[in-house]
Structure formats: structure tokens, C-alpha cells
Write an enzyme that holds these catalytic residues in place. Sequence first.
Site, PDB file in Angstrom:
ATOM      1  N   HIS A   1      10.380  -7.432   1.187  1.00 34.60           N
ATOM      2  CA  HIS A   1      10.691  -6.208   2.324  1.00 34.60           C
ATOM      3  C   HIS A   1      12.561  -6.299   2.442  1.00 34.60           C
ATOM      4  O   HIS A   1      12.901  -5.479   2.559  1.00 34.60           O
ATOM      5  CB  HIS A   1      10.265  -6.426   3.688  1.00 34.60           C
ATOM      6  CG  HIS A   1       8.727  -5.853   3.597  1.00 34.60           C
ATOM      7  ND1 HIS A   1       8.204  -4.890   4.573  1.00 34.60           N
ATOM      8  CD2 HIS A   1       7.783  -5.979   2.432  1.00 34.60           C
ATOM      9  CE1 HIS A   1       6.856  -4.605   4.116  1.00 34.60           C
ATOM     10  NE2 HIS A   1       6.762  -5.252   3.054  1.00 34.60           N
TER      11      HIS A   1
ATOM     12  N   ASP B   1      19.910  -8.927   0.927  1.00 31.20           N
ATOM     13  CA  ASP B   1      21.160  -9.004   1.720  1.00 31.20           C
ATOM     14  C   ASP B   1      20.962  -9.581   3.184  1.00 31.20           C
ATOM     15  O   ASP B   1      21.748  -9.418   3.938  1.00 31.20           O
ATOM     16  CB  ASP B   1      22.028  -7.749   1.625  1.00 31.20           C
ATOM     17  CG  ASP B   1      21.202  -6.727   2.408  1.00 31.20           C
ATOM     18  OD1 ASP B   1      20.171  -6.962   2.866  1.00 31.20           O
ATOM     19  OD2 ASP B   1      21.967  -5.590   2.431  1.00 31.20           O
TER      20      ASP B   1
ATOM     21  N   HIS C   1      -0.354 -10.486  -3.630  1.00 32.51           N
ATOM     22  CA  HIS C   1      -1.786 -10.148  -2.779  1.00 32.51           C
ATOM     23  C   HIS C   1      -2.751 -11.031  -3.132  1.00 32.51           C
ATOM     24  O   HIS C   1      -3.803 -10.889  -2.719  1.00 32.51           O
ATOM     25  CB  HIS C   1      -1.767  -8.635  -2.948  1.00 32.51           C
ATOM     26  CG  HIS C   1      -1.062  -7.643  -2.355  1.00 32.51           C
ATOM     27  ND1 HIS C   1      -0.965  -6.312  -2.425  1.00 32.51           N
ATOM     28  CD2 HIS C   1       0.125  -8.042  -1.420  1.00 32.51           C
ATOM     29  CE1 HIS C   1      -0.190  -5.878  -1.670  1.00 32.51           C
ATOM     30  NE2 HIS C   1       0.675  -6.835  -1.297  1.00 32.51           N
TER      31      HIS C   1
ATOM     32  N   ASP D   1      -3.504 -18.346  -7.092  1.00 31.25           N
ATOM     33  CA  ASP D   1      -4.154 -18.374  -8.379  1.00 31.25           C
ATOM     34  C   ASP D   1      -4.121 -16.677  -8.738  1.00 31.25           C
ATOM     35  O   ASP D   1      -3.572 -15.819  -8.303  1.00 31.25           O
ATOM     36  CB  ASP D   1      -5.518 -18.743  -8.156  1.00 31.25           C
ATOM     37  CG  ASP D   1      -6.413 -18.000  -7.277  1.00 31.25           C
ATOM     38  OD1 ASP D   1      -5.956 -17.035  -6.782  1.00 31.25           O
ATOM     39  OD2 ASP D   1      -7.317 -18.703  -6.803  1.00 31.25           O
TER      40      ASP D   1
HETATM   41  C1  HEM Z   1       3.095  -2.749  -5.037  1.00 34.66           C
HETATM   42  C2  HEM Z   1       3.486  -2.598  -4.071  1.00 34.66           C
HETATM   43  C3  HEM Z   1       3.272  -3.059  -2.707  1.00 34.66           C
HETATM   44  C4  HEM Z   1       2.387  -2.597  -1.677  1.00 34.66           C
HETATM   45  C5  HEM Z   1       1.987  -1.036  -1.358  1.00 34.66           C
HETATM   46  C6  HEM Z   1       2.393  -3.735  -0.551  1.00 34.66           C
HETATM   47  C7  HEM Z   1       1.627  -3.179   0.661  1.00 34.66           C
HETATM   48  C8  HEM Z   1       1.394  -4.134   1.550  1.00 34.66           C
HETATM   49  C9  HEM Z   1       0.501  -4.039   2.739  1.00 34.66           C
HETATM   50  C10 HEM Z   1       0.096  -2.948   3.217  1.00 34.66           C
HETATM   51  C11 HEM Z   1       0.438  -5.125   3.283  1.00 34.66           C
HETATM   52  C12 HEM Z   1      -0.586  -5.440   4.441  1.00 34.66           C
HETATM   53  C13 HEM Z   1       0.425  -5.523   5.666  1.00 34.66           C
HETATM   54  C14 HEM Z   1      -0.367  -5.617   6.924  1.00 34.66           C
HETATM   55  O1  HEM Z   1      -1.532  -4.937   7.056  1.00 34.66           O
HETATM   56  O2  HEM Z   1       0.180  -6.245   7.982  1.00 34.66           O
HETATM   57  C15 HEM Z   1       0.924  -6.329   2.517  1.00 34.66           C
HETATM   58  C16 HEM Z   1       0.726  -7.683   2.538  1.00 34.66           C
HETATM   59  C17 HEM Z   1       1.583  -8.539   1.616  1.00 34.66           C
HETATM   60  N1  HEM Z   1       2.325  -8.274   0.707  1.00 34.66           N
HETATM   61 FE1  HEM Z   1       2.496  -6.486  -0.212  1.00 34.66          FE
HETATM   62  N2  HEM Z   1       2.760  -4.713  -1.080  1.00 34.66           N
HETATM   63  C18 HEM Z   1       3.264  -4.544  -2.351  1.00 34.66           C
HETATM   64  C19 HEM Z   1       3.967  -5.406  -3.180  1.00 34.66           C
HETATM   65  C20 HEM Z   1       4.166  -6.763  -2.484  1.00 34.66           C
HETATM   66  C21 HEM Z   1       5.167  -7.724  -3.153  1.00 34.66           C
HETATM   67  C22 HEM Z   1       6.074  -7.235  -4.551  1.00 34.66           C
HETATM   68  C23 HEM Z   1       5.197  -8.743  -2.570  1.00 34.66           C
HETATM   69  C24 HEM Z   1       5.660  -9.943  -2.864  1.00 34.66           C
HETATM   70  C25 HEM Z   1       6.375 -10.421  -4.173  1.00 34.66           C
HETATM   71  C26 HEM Z   1       4.131  -8.513  -1.525  1.00 34.66           C
HETATM   72  C27 HEM Z   1       3.644  -9.600  -0.779  1.00 34.66           C
HETATM   73  C28 HEM Z   1       2.613  -9.462   0.301  1.00 34.66           C
HETATM   74  C29 HEM Z   1       2.086 -10.445   0.830  1.00 34.66           C
HETATM   75  C30 HEM Z   1       2.258 -12.052   0.402  1.00 34.66           C
HETATM   76  C31 HEM Z   1       1.270 -10.036   1.928  1.00 34.66           C
HETATM   77  C32 HEM Z   1       0.166 -10.738   2.985  1.00 34.66           C
HETATM   78  C33 HEM Z   1       1.485 -10.921   4.134  1.00 34.66           C
HETATM   79  C34 HEM Z   1       0.666 -11.657   5.366  1.00 34.66           C
HETATM   80  O3  HEM Z   1      -0.127 -12.294   5.115  1.00 34.66           O
HETATM   81  O4  HEM Z   1       1.540 -11.835   6.222  1.00 34.66           O
HETATM   82  N3  HEM Z   1       3.598  -7.087  -1.720  1.00 34.66           N
HETATM   83  N4  HEM Z   1       1.509  -5.654   1.324  1.00 34.66           N
END
Ligand code: HEM
Length: 316
Positions: free
Chosen positions: A61, A69, A189, A244
Site C-alpha cells: 500500500h 516513500d 494472499h 506456501d
Molecule cells: C492484486 C491486487 C490486490 C487486491 C485487489 C488486494 C486486496 C486485498 C484485500 C481486499 C484484502 C483484505 C483487506 C481487509 O479486508 O482488511 C487484502 C489483504 C492482504 N493483501 Fe492484498 N490485494 C492485492 C494485492 C496484494 C499484494 C501485491 C500484496 C503484497 C505483495 C498483498 C498483500 C496482502 C496481505 C498479506 C493481506 C492480508 C493482510 C492482513 O491479514 O492483515 N495484496 N488484499
Amino acid sequence: MLKVVLLMMIMMLGSQSEAQLNSDFYKESCPSLFHVVRRVVHRAVAREPRMGASLLRLFFHDCFVNGCDGSLLLDDTPSFLGEKTAGPSNNSVRGYEVIDKIKFKVEKICPGIVSCADILAITARDSVLLLGGPGWSVKLGRRDSTTANFAAANSGVIPSPASTLNNLINRFRAQGLSTRDMVVLSGAHTIGKAKCVTFRNRIYNESNINPSFAMSRRKSCPAANGSGDNKVANLDVRSPEMFDHSYYKQLLGNKGLLTSDQVLFNNGPTDSLVVAYSHSLRAFHRDFARAMVKMGDISPLTGSNGQIRHNCRRPN
Ligand code: HEM
Ligand SMILES: *[C@@H]1O[C@H](CO)[C@@H](O)[C@H](O)[C@H]1NC(C)=O
Ligand SMILES: *[C@@H]1O[C@H](CO)[C@@H](O)[C@H](O)[C@H]1NC(C)=O
Ligand SMILES: *[C@@H]1O[C@H](CO)[C@@H](O)[C@H](O)[C@H]1NC(C)=O
């Protein structure tokens, strides 16, 4: 003649690398940086494994809004709104206190040297490693922004979980990341959790979903808009605390939790990448590490741009 050309090439390389990131950036100025960061991340993840996921997401983010930054970490000030309360992050991005703790310890040993943006980069790497993922050499030398951009954070640069495949591809391309980078970074994810509000439509309204998976997810995510919005579910059903490749195996079984997850495997052009990563943990880990380095290269502030914040939450 050849010598002159070679000399010029060496000089060009030299001047270019001044503005570029490199992994030895703090070697002299803060030799125990990696050790200090790892210790704090280790403790935080040991206490709560999900924190590893949260710390990884912080870097994503940060980088997708005006580059890596540290702007995400800024609180609101009288002169600007921070990015923390922008739609994609509000009540969802977490782990800010862990970054504060790391910054506090780093400032004690090397005051005014290490940027918050770089701390995010190291923290993301350490989190992935601690949860069984790949390691990589983190490039450093980013400086911190003096302002944040709430509007940019809300502008769609961070894709929505309802994204179509084209939308995802375009959003990543706009950051200089390829379709392959997008598919492999989505593999993040394989850890962490999402809120009901982000997957309600998918589990009640979509057809490309495994019925028993949808049924089980509905139990903790009521259909009515606004009810139970904040209830969380694991993004990866099988091994939510392991870095994994089961994320990709889930997609093959139509068990992607977010719409933006399942579009990667839905009779489309990225199906073959999903299949490849579902077969090979090595390929996933290798490409993920490369793509993380690439993501970390998004528009850093270097040289005399920006500053080294003393407190990640506010400009100096
Ligand atoms: C491809 C587009 C992406 C979308 C649409 C997306 C969307 C989301 C959404 C909606 C959540 C859940 C947030 C919540 O409900 O609080 C999430 C969680 C997460 N995302 Fe993504 N994400 C994307 C790409 C990425 C990328 C590139 C990374 C890191 C390299 C990432 C890492 C994570 C992680 C680790 C979580 C879990 C966070 C937690 O449990 O606190 N995501 N993402
Ligand atoms: C962020 O979430 C809080 C709590 O749900 C809400 O009161 C606030 O209006 C949200 N902020 C923005 C900018 O939407
Ligand atoms: C499912 O889609 C319909 C039609 O678009 C909509 O009215 C309904 O609210 C949706 N349900 C959920 C749970 O999103
Ligand atoms: C619930 O939210 C979905 C998605 O935002 C929307 O399509 C639908 O119309 C809403 N349903 C109701 C009953 O408000």
C-alpha cells in the site's frame, strides 16, 4: 578508442547508481540495522502470525501510492490528510505500531540515518521469510516523503477486491509491473485475512465458486450489506500462516476468497501462470522474490529528495 568507450560506460554506470537503490546502503552507517529489524518482526510475528501478513501488505500500500516513500505511515496533520483512512486502507491496514517500535529502536542506534520507507521494505522481506517464504536481498536508500496524498490513495491505484482481470493488469502495468508480477504478487494472499465486506458479493452472488467453500464462508459473513462487515476470514483456506503456494491450488478449485483472486484463474490468459505456480513452490518463491524487489523500485525518493523522518508518523 575501445578504452575511452569503456571508461565512459563505467562513468555512466557510476553516476546512475548514485540515484539507485542498493543493498549495502546502510552497511557503514547502520551495520546492525537488519539485526534490529528482524528481532522486532520476529517477536511481533511470534505473538501473532497474522502480523507477518499485515506488515507485508503495508509495503504494497505504500509503494502503490506515489511510490515507496513511507507516505502511508503519516498521520493526518493540519495541512494534509494521511493515506491511512483512504478507502483501501481504512480500518484494514494494520501493523503501524510494529513499524513505530522498529523505528524507535533504529533511531536509538543510528539516529537520522534510516528511512521509514526502507524499514517497510526490510520488514516485508523478514515477514515473508519468517512465515516460510523466500528471502531476497532488499535494495535500500529510499528517503521519506514529507507529505501524504489521501486523494491519490483513493483514486483506484490500489485495486479493489472486486477488480476484473483487465483492471488488475492495467493497475499493475501503470506501476511498471507486468502481468506475471501481478499474478505472483497476488500470491501474497497465501497469508492473512480479509473482511466480510470485501468478499460478500463473491460468496453470495458469483457462480465460479466452489459451493461448499461459499457455504462455509457464508456462516461468518451475513448476506445483508452492513451486517458483519468486519468479520474476517483467511484468504488461504488451507494454510493461512504459511507462505506456501496453496493460494494457487485454491484458485484451481474455485476457492479464491476475493473476486480479484479468482479472476486470475477463470478461463483467462493468466490461467497458465496460476497452474504453474500451483505446481511449483520453487517457481512461486523465486518469482515472488524478484517481483518484490521490482515493486520496491517504484518511484523512490533518493539523493536530496524527501527526508529521513525521525518519527514515521509525521514529517520532521
Ligand atoms: C492484486 C491486487 C490486490 C487486491 C485487489 C488486494 C486486496 C486485498 C484485500 C481486499 C484484502 C483484505 C483487506 C481487509 O479486508 O482488511 C487484502 C489483504 C492482504 N493483501 Fe492484498 N490485494 C492485492 C494485492 C496484494 C499484494 C501485491 C500484496 C503484497 C505483495 C498483498 C498483500 C496482502 C496481505 C498479506 C493481506 C492480508 C493482510 C492482513 O491479514 O492483515 N495484496 N488484499
Ligand atoms: C474510516 O473509518 C471510520 C470508522 O469506520 C469512519 O468513521 C471514517 O469516516 C472512515 N474514514 C474515511 C475517510 O472514510
Ligand atoms: C447480489 O446481486 C444482486 C444484484 O446485483 C444485489 O441486489 C444483491 O444485493 C447482491 N447480494 C450481495 C450479498 O452482494
Ligand atoms: C449490497 O451491496 C452490493 C455491492 O455493493 C450492491 O450491489 C447491492 O445493491 C447492495 N444491496 C442492497 C440490498 O443494498
